[in-house]
Design an enzyme around this catalytic site. Structure first.
Site, mmCIF file in Angstrom:
data_model
loop_
_atom_site.group_PDB
_atom_site.id
_atom_site.type_symbol
_atom_site.label_atom_id
_atom_site.label_comp_id
_atom_site.label_asym_id
_atom_site.label_seq_id
_atom_site.Cartn_x
_atom_site.Cartn_y
_atom_site.Cartn_z
ATOM 1 N N ARG A 100 0.857 -1.184 0.000
ATOM 2 C CA ARG A 100 0.000 0.000 0.000
ATOM 3 C C ARG A 100 0.891 1.231 0.000
ATOM 4 N NH1 ARG A 100 -3.557 -2.787 -1.333
ATOM 5 N NH2 ARG A 100 -5.663 -3.010 -0.486
ATOM 6 N N GLU B 68 -5.373 6.556 -6.776
ATOM 7 C CA GLU B 68 -5.632 5.566 -7.806
ATOM 8 C C GLU B 68 -7.025 5.794 -8.390
ATOM 9 O OE1 GLU B 68 -5.085 1.683 -6.097
ATOM 10 O OE2 GLU B 68 -2.983 2.036 -5.601
ATOM 11 N N HIS C 111 -2.028 -1.455 -9.947
ATOM 12 C CA HIS C 111 -2.565 -2.181 -8.793
ATOM 13 C C HIS C 111 -3.154 -3.536 -9.215
ATOM 14 C CE1 HIS C 111 -4.247 -1.523 -4.477
ATOM 15 N NE2 HIS C 111 -3.903 -2.785 -4.689
#
Length: 330
Positions: A250, A278, A297
């Site tokens: 993260r 994001e 991601h």
């Protein structure tokens, strides 16, 4: 867009809605849905929209929402919290996607999934390391463009890998590193001697020291209140020029803005799968920094992880509606 639904005639059952899903996850979820038979109706929209208004509209009468790939921001949370009783998140780091304190205040249950994609993320971690050390993607582009000059690689054999965090993903990365002939250092606030011995790693007490000694530094911390911002700008100053930095965990475990500022100096290599914002904004400076590889991601996304994730999400919802708990975070 097609609508997948189950038990439409059972209006006595609560409704579970998945307002957005990537195409490759549809079949694994279809296979898991029998776990909700006679427990809940399900409605799945099989497109991957990120439009907040569309998501809210699709969840208008939902008792539970399956959250995959989109953030439940404050506006969306407020619009859904008057009727949604459970958010089932398709990942481990749920705090990045749902405000857990607001959920507690409103009495809304939140679940996540755990250990569903350890090897998927570990393999992606090494894919980033290999691209940065051997630059296969760039070499492919060079040959296809008609050139034959090539690029130099960086050896991993005999180098030092530093792992920040040592859960299931990091342990899988450590095992892979052994196959490459690397030595592995580990920093973790709760490190078990059995895990250190089993995976042939060396524990380091100081995070800054680990970063200074690493040729490759890979981040594998979960996002919690105690890990938010735990890697500081001062820690990143300990990285030696030429170090490869990888983050498939993260972005929020790093002090806000600290990694971008460090990378802008241009003396590190980096592979990043997670970001402060994001999707990554078009004007984000990371897009123009040389020597880094960015992926959207997706480290968790492979066929085995999809199956494990789908079953856990459905089991968590079944547990909620039958009065038990499974992967309950709130």
């Amino acid at each position: 867009m097609a609508l997948i639904s189950t038990q439409n005639d059972r209006t006595d059952l609560p409704l579970v809605v998945m307002p957005s899903i990537i195409e490759s996850m549809v079949q694994p979820f279809r296979e898991a849905l029998p776990l909700l038979h006679d427990i809940a109706r399900v409605r799945i929209y099989d497109d991957a929209t990120l439009d907040g208004d569309v998501i809210v509209d699709r969840c208008a009468d939902a008792d539970a929402v399956m959250v995959i790939g989109f953030h439940v921001d404050d506006s969306m949370f407020d619009r859904l919290s008057d009727h949604v009783r459970c958010f089932s998140f398709g990942g481990t780091g749920v705090a990045s996607y749902i405000d857990l304190s607001r959920a507690r205040e409103r009495g809304i249950a939140v679940t996540n999934v755990v250990r569903y994609g350890d090897h998927a993320v570990a393999e992606h971690t090494f894919a980033l390391i290999m691209e940065l050390s051997r630059r296969v993607g760039r070499l492919d582009a060079i040959v296809k463009s008609g050139r034959w000059d090539g690029l130099d690689g960086i050896s991993l054999y005999g180098r030092t890998l530093g792992l920040i965090g040592f859960g299931g993903i990091a342990q899988a990365v450590a095992d892979m590193a052994t196959g490459f002939g690397m030595s592995t250092l580990v920093w973790n606030s709760h490190l078990h001697e059995e895990a250190v011995a089993a995976h042939h790693v060396t524990a380091v007490d100081d995070l800054g020291e680990l970063l200074h000694r690493s040729d490759v530094a890979s981040i594998h911390l979960p996002l919690t209140d105690s890990t938010t911002g735990i890697i500081t700008a001062d820690h990143l100053e300990r990285l030696r020029p030429g170090t490869i930095v990888v983050n498939t965990a993260r972005a929020e475990v790093i002090e806000p803005g600290a990694l971008t500022r460090r990378l802008l100096r241009g003396d590190l290599l980096a592979g990043l799968d997670v970001f402060d914002h994001e999707p990554l904004p078009l004007d984000d400076p990371l897009r123009s920094v040389p020597g880094i590889v960015l992926t959207p991601h997706v480290a968790w996304r492979d066929d085995e992880a999809y199956r494990a994730l789908s079953v856990q999400i459905v089991r968590a919802i079944a547990a909620f509606f039958t009065g038990s708990a499974f992967n309950r975070v709130v």
